[in-house]
Design a protein around this motif. Structure first.
Motif, short mmCIF file in Angstrom:
data_model
loop_
_atom_site.label_atom_id
_atom_site.label_comp_id
_atom_site.label_asym_id
_atom_site.label_seq_id
_atom_site.Cartn_x
_atom_site.Cartn_y
_atom_site.Cartn_z
N GLU A 180 0.84 -1.21 0.00
CA GLU A 180 0.00 0.00 0.00
C GLU A 180 0.87 1.26 0.00
OE1 GLU A 180 -3.14 2.33 -0.47
OE2 GLU A 180 -3.20 0.14 -0.56
N PHE A 181 1.93 1.25 0.80
CA PHE A 181 2.84 2.38 0.83
C PHE A 181 3.48 2.60 -0.54
CE2 PHE A 181 7.27 3.77 1.05
CZ PHE A 181 7.10 5.05 1.56
N LEU A 182 3.94 1.52 -1.18
CA LEU A 182 4.60 1.64 -2.49
C LEU A 182 3.62 2.11 -3.57
CD1 LEU A 182 6.84 -1.54 -2.30
CD2 LEU A 182 7.62 0.84 -2.29
N ILE A 183 2.38 1.69 -3.47
CA ILE A 183 1.37 2.16 -4.43
C ILE A 183 1.13 3.66 -4.25
CG2 ILE A 183 -1.11 2.05 -4.98
CD1 ILE A 183 -0.87 -1.01 -4.64
N ARG A 184 1.04 4.11 -3.00
CA ARG A 184 0.87 5.55 -2.76
C ARG A 184 2.09 6.32 -3.25
NH1 ARG A 184 -0.93 3.83 2.33
NH2 ARG A 184 0.90 4.76 3.29
N LEU A 185 3.27 5.76 -3.05
CA LEU A 185 4.50 6.40 -3.52
C LEU A 185 4.51 6.49 -5.05
CD1 LEU A 185 7.28 7.58 -2.82
CD2 LEU A 185 8.18 5.25 -2.90
N ALA A 186 4.12 5.43 -5.72
CA ALA A 186 4.06 5.44 -7.19
C ALA A 186 3.06 6.47 -7.69
CB ALA A 186 3.71 4.04 -7.71
N ASP A 187 1.93 6.59 -6.99
CA ASP A 187 0.92 7.58 -7.37
C ASP A 187 1.49 9.00 -7.22
OD1 ASP A 187 -1.69 8.17 -8.30
OD2 ASP A 187 -2.30 8.67 -6.26
N THR A 188 2.22 9.23 -6.16
CA THR A 188 2.87 10.53 -5.95
C THR A 188 3.91 10.78 -7.04
OG1 THR A 188 2.50 10.40 -3.58
CG2 THR A 188 4.22 11.91 -4.32
N ASN A 189 4.68 9.76 -7.37
CA ASN A 189 5.69 9.89 -8.43
C ASN A 189 5.04 10.20 -9.77
OD1 ASN A 189 7.79 9.45 -6.67
ND2 ASN A 189 7.96 7.28 -7.14
N LEU A 190 3.90 9.60 -10.04
CA LEU A 190 3.18 9.89 -11.28
C LEU A 190 2.79 11.36 -11.34
CD1 LEU A 190 1.75 9.10 -13.91
CD2 LEU A 190 -0.22 8.40 -12.52
N ASP A 191 2.23 11.86 -10.25
CA ASP A 191 1.87 13.29 -10.20
C ASP A 191 3.09 14.16 -10.42
OD1 ASP A 191 -0.77 12.65 -9.70
OD2 ASP A 191 -0.62 12.95 -7.53
N THR A 192 4.20 13.80 -9.81
CA THR A 192 5.44 14.57 -9.93
C THR A 192 5.93 14.59 -11.38
OG1 THR A 192 6.05 14.06 -7.66
CG2 THR A 192 7.83 14.78 -9.13
N VAL A 193 5.93 13.44 -12.03
CA VAL A 193 6.39 13.35 -13.42
C VAL A 193 5.51 14.21 -14.32
CG1 VAL A 193 6.59 11.80 -15.42
CG2 VAL A 193 7.51 11.11 -13.20
N LEU A 194 4.21 14.15 -14.11
CA LEU A 194 3.30 14.94 -14.95
C LEU A 194 3.50 16.44 -14.76
CD1 LEU A 194 0.07 12.77 -14.61
CD2 LEU A 194 1.54 13.00 -16.63
N VAL A 195 3.68 16.86 -13.52
CA VAL A 195 3.92 18.28 -13.25
C VAL A 195 5.26 18.71 -13.85
CG1 VAL A 195 4.41 19.96 -11.41
CG2 VAL A 195 2.45 18.41 -11.21
N GLN A 196 6.29 17.90 -13.67
CA GLN A 196 7.61 18.24 -14.23
C GLN A 196 7.56 18.29 -15.75
OE1 GLN A 196 10.50 15.46 -12.75
NE2 GLN A 196 10.63 16.45 -10.76
#
Length: 88
Positions: free
Chosen positions: A55-71
């Motif tokens: 669950e933690f890794l899934i939340r982390l991946a979701d955050t990383n996705l948001d970060t990549v899209l913003v960048q």
């Protein structure tokens, strides 16, 4: 659907979204970095079986996705405003 199957479905969905989001980066080097980082991280964590860690890794991946899209959006705008070549 079991919790494990649901987590797997969510993880695979995030994996595909991250791979697609890499192509939104403005340069081939940045695209390749996101692709490699995504693949490496998912391979590294594929054997994790603890539900809380998953669950933690899934939340982390979701955050990383948001970060990549913003960048990607920010860098693309920055490159176009400055007239820089994005083939680097």
């Amino acid at each position: 659907m079991s919790a494990t199957a649901a987590s797997r479905t969510r993880a695979m969905s995030l994996y595909r979204k991250l791979l697609r989001s890499a192509m939104k980066m403005p340069t081939p080097n940045r695209q390749k970095y996101v692709l490699n980082k995504t693949r490496d991280e998912f391979r590294l964590n594929k054997a994790i079986s603890d539900p809380d860690e998953i669950e933690f890794l899934i939340r982390l991946a979701d955050t990383n996705l948001d970060t990549v899209l913003v960048q990607a959006e920010h860098l693309t705008r920055l490159f176009h405003e400055n007239g820089q070549n994005t083939d680097q």
